[in-house]
Scaffold this active site. Structure first.
Site, PDB file in Angstrom:
ATOM      1  N   ARG A  22     -24.534 -11.419  -6.257  1.00 36.16           N
ATOM      2  CA  ARG A  22     -24.394 -10.084  -6.292  1.00 36.16           C
ATOM      3  C   ARG A  22     -23.629  -9.538  -7.294  1.00 36.16           C
ATOM      4  O   ARG A  22     -24.156  -8.661  -7.965  1.00 36.16           O
ATOM      5  CB  ARG A  22     -23.594  -9.697  -4.938  1.00 36.16           C
ATOM      6  N   GLU A  59      -2.939   4.705  -1.516  1.00 37.92           N
ATOM      7  CA  GLU A  59      -4.134   4.362  -0.888  1.00 37.92           C
ATOM      8  C   GLU A  59      -3.925   4.245   0.570  1.00 37.92           C
ATOM      9  O   GLU A  59      -4.622   4.511   1.436  1.00 37.92           O
ATOM     10  CB  GLU A  59      -4.483   3.058  -1.462  1.00 37.92           C
ATOM     11  N   TRP A  81     -10.869   2.888  -6.182  1.00 35.73           N
ATOM     12  CA  TRP A  81     -12.282   2.923  -5.594  1.00 35.73           C
ATOM     13  C   TRP A  81     -13.174   3.602  -6.550  1.00 35.73           C
ATOM     14  O   TRP A  81     -14.250   4.005  -5.978  1.00 35.73           O
ATOM     15  CB  TRP A  81     -11.829   3.614  -4.254  1.00 35.73           C
ATOM     16  N   TYR A 138     -12.203   1.894   5.858  1.00 33.43           N
ATOM     17  CA  TYR A 138     -10.890   1.376   6.621  1.00 33.43           C
ATOM     18  C   TYR A 138     -10.512   2.601   7.251  1.00 33.43           C
ATOM     19  O   TYR A 138     -10.107   2.506   8.581  1.00 33.43           O
ATOM     20  CB  TYR A 138      -9.907   1.210   5.776  1.00 33.43           C
ATOM     21  N   ARG A 188      -2.156  -8.167  22.570  1.00 32.63           N
ATOM     22  CA  ARG A 188      -3.419  -7.591  22.935  1.00 32.63           C
ATOM     23  C   ARG A 188      -3.427  -6.423  21.565  1.00 32.63           C
ATOM     24  O   ARG A 188      -4.324  -5.543  21.726  1.00 32.63           O
ATOM     25  CB  ARG A 188      -3.578  -6.991  24.029  1.00 32.63           C
ATOM     26  N   CYS A 207     -13.014  -5.687   3.399  1.00 32.99           N
ATOM     27  CA  CYS A 207     -12.389  -7.108   2.843  1.00 32.99           C
ATOM     28  C   CYS A 207     -11.306  -7.770   3.965  1.00 32.99           C
ATOM     29  O   CYS A 207     -10.998  -8.441   4.332  1.00 32.99           O
ATOM     30  CB  CYS A 207     -11.703  -7.191   1.343  1.00 32.99           C
ATOM     31  N   ARG A 227     -11.172 -11.405   5.033  1.00 34.70           N
ATOM     32  CA  ARG A 227     -12.316 -12.154   4.739  1.00 34.70           C
ATOM     33  C   ARG A 227     -12.694 -12.637   3.217  1.00 34.70           C
ATOM     34  O   ARG A 227     -13.188 -13.730   3.045  1.00 34.70           O
ATOM     35  CB  ARG A 227     -13.652 -11.546   5.390  1.00 34.70           C
ATOM     36  N   ASP A 230      -9.662 -11.226  -3.738  1.00 35.16           N
ATOM     37  CA  ASP A 230      -9.591 -11.229  -5.037  1.00 35.16           C
ATOM     38  C   ASP A 230      -8.217 -11.329  -5.294  1.00 35.16           C
ATOM     39  O   ASP A 230      -7.379 -10.514  -5.407  1.00 35.16           O
ATOM     40  CB  ASP A 230     -10.100  -9.898  -5.654  1.00 35.16           C
ATOM     41  N   ASN A 238      -2.862  -5.892  -1.545  1.00 33.89           N
ATOM     42  CA  ASN A 238      -2.921  -6.130   0.237  1.00 33.89           C
ATOM     43  C   ASN A 238      -1.556  -6.514   0.645  1.00 33.89           C
ATOM     44  O   ASN A 238      -1.372  -6.293   1.716  1.00 33.89           O
ATOM     45  CB  ASN A 238      -3.969  -7.104   0.317  1.00 33.89           C
ATOM     46  N   HIS A 268     -10.376 -16.225  -3.913  1.00 33.75           N
ATOM     47  CA  HIS A 268     -10.815 -16.691  -5.137  1.00 33.75           C
ATOM     48  C   HIS A 268     -10.332 -15.943  -6.546  1.00 33.75           C
ATOM     49  O   HIS A 268      -9.650 -14.912  -6.540  1.00 33.75           O
ATOM     50  CB  HIS A 268     -12.497 -16.574  -5.415  1.00 33.75           C
ATOM     51  N   TYR A 270     -11.980 -14.911 -10.311  1.00 35.50           N
ATOM     52  CA  TYR A 270     -13.113 -14.672 -11.040  1.00 35.50           C
ATOM     53  C   TYR A 270     -13.176 -15.330 -12.356  1.00 35.50           C
ATOM     54  O   TYR A 270     -11.966 -15.301 -13.005  1.00 35.50           O
ATOM     55  CB  TYR A 270     -13.509 -13.222 -11.185  1.00 35.50           C
TER      56      TYR A 270
END
Length: 373
Positions: A22, A59, A81, A138, A188, A207, A227, A230, A238, A268, A270
């Site tokens: 992609r 953010e 963004w 989000y 829970r 993500c 999931r 970067d 994050n 990962h 890049y």
């Protein structure tokens, strides 16, 4: 933990190379990992490169508001963004004659049009209202998770039951706070952002997909499942963002901060595109061997010099998308003491940027690379 994790991605037996069709980029990745940050020891904002704390806080404020329009970010010069929002709205703007065509991503025309678009978001509220939305990302999922309620309609004399979408939806943040106040020790207390029904409407599928709050009644822990990660540009944000979120919830619940636990899917670095990515693929075994053997900061400097002598140039219009050289540069810098963060004693949905105070942050220099979208 971040540097150890980074080394594992680049050199462990389980790390691999693949092309991302992609994006047209190569990446070195490791599937499955976990880090734990004790927030009592300090705020985990990277010190081996300079991080934009206000950008991270802005953010998070935006997420907590339930907002999905980018104008707040544009007004506060937060650009993380920009690319995704521009791509998400470009076809519609072309149909209405705002831009002449769908430009090739990262071309000079595309970059110029994106910059013009962001400036218009800042200057024109009507334009922003029409073209600044990212879809139900989000904030929408956290505060307005879709809820469908039964309605009875009479059609041709027959009553039938249908379901209509509640415009307010489910406020997951409020529900989890209420749940913890009622039973703090329950397992829970979950908030999800991955909504299969609405992913196609989003500028970018989430993500960071799911987080869970947990407590013994004294300290609050938060675990995130991410999931797609970067590692060079996204993950440091994050770590800081969810550590802030843990601190905010702890204040809301009258608890001390505990651990932020970060669980990873595909994490990962890049490698850039084209011939540069092919070089990494063809020399991956040798690269892993060199990184695995590095012990002191100078060793990573030697690897970086070896790469700079052998790597093909980055593809035009994809400069800066080789993040591997960026993390190797980071490895040459010795980590420094963690800063501290203080947040005003206010409800989570009333926080402003002035309510966040970062103290004793003394990082290394900024190491800039390009976001791959």
């Amino acid at each position: 933990q971040y540097l150890e994790h980074s080394k594992a991605i680049l050199s462990s037996e389980s790390s691999r190379f693949k092309f991302n069709e992609r994006r047209g980029l190569g990446r070195i990745y490791l599937f499955g990992y976990q880090n734990r940050y004790n927030l009592q020891e300090g705020f985990p904002l990277l010190t081996t490169k300079k991080m934009g704390f206000k950008t991270i806080a802005h953010e998070l404020i935006w997420f907590l508001s339930g907002e999905t329009n980018m104008k707040y970010l544009a007004d506060n010069n937060v650009h993380i963004w920009d690319d995704d929002t521009f791509n998400h709205n470009l076809k519609g703007m072309v149909k209405e004659g705002i831009f002449p065509k769908v430009f090739e991503k990262y071309s000079e025309e595309w970059v110029a049009a994106r910059d013009e678009y962001v400036q218009r978001l800042k200057e024109d509220s009507e334009f922003a209202a029409r073209w600044g939305d990212l879809g139900p990302v989000y904030g929408s999922q956290w505060l307005h998770w879709p809820k469908f309620v039964p309605v009875t309609l009479e059609i041709d004399g027959q009553k039938k039951e249908y379901y209509a979408k509640d415009p307010n939806g489910i406020n997951q943040l409020e529900e989890v706070i209420k749940g913890m106040k009622k039973d703090v020790a329950s397992a829970r207390h979950m908030v999800a952002a991955w909504n299969p029904q609405e992913i196609s409407e989003m500028a970018l599928p989430p993500c960071h997909t799911l987080f869970q709050l947990n407590s013994d009644g004294k300290k609050l822990d938060l675990q995130l499942y991410q999931r797609a990660c970067d590692m060079f540009l996204g993950v440091p944000f994050n770590i800081a963002s969810y550590s802030l979120l843990t601190t905010i919830f702890a204040k809301e619940l009258g608890l001390e901060v505990g651990d932020f636990v970060h669980t990873f899917g595909d994490v990962h670095f890049y490698t850039g595109a084209g011939e540069r990515a092919k070089w990494y693929r063809e020399n991956f075994a040798e690269f892993k061997k060199r990184v695995n053997g590095a012990v002191v900061p100078g060793d990573y400097g030697d690897i970086l010099e070896w790469l700079n002598q052998n790597l093909p140039p980055e593809d035009k219009e994809k400069e800066g998308m080789d993040h591997v050289t960026g993390i190797l540069e980071q490895f040459t810098i010795t980590p420094r003491p963690l800063p501290r963060v203080t947040i005003a004693d206010k409800p989570y949905n009333r926080l402003t940027i002035e309510d966040f105070l970062l103290e004793n942050y003394n990082p290394g220099p900024a190491i800039r690379r390009t976001l791959a979208v």
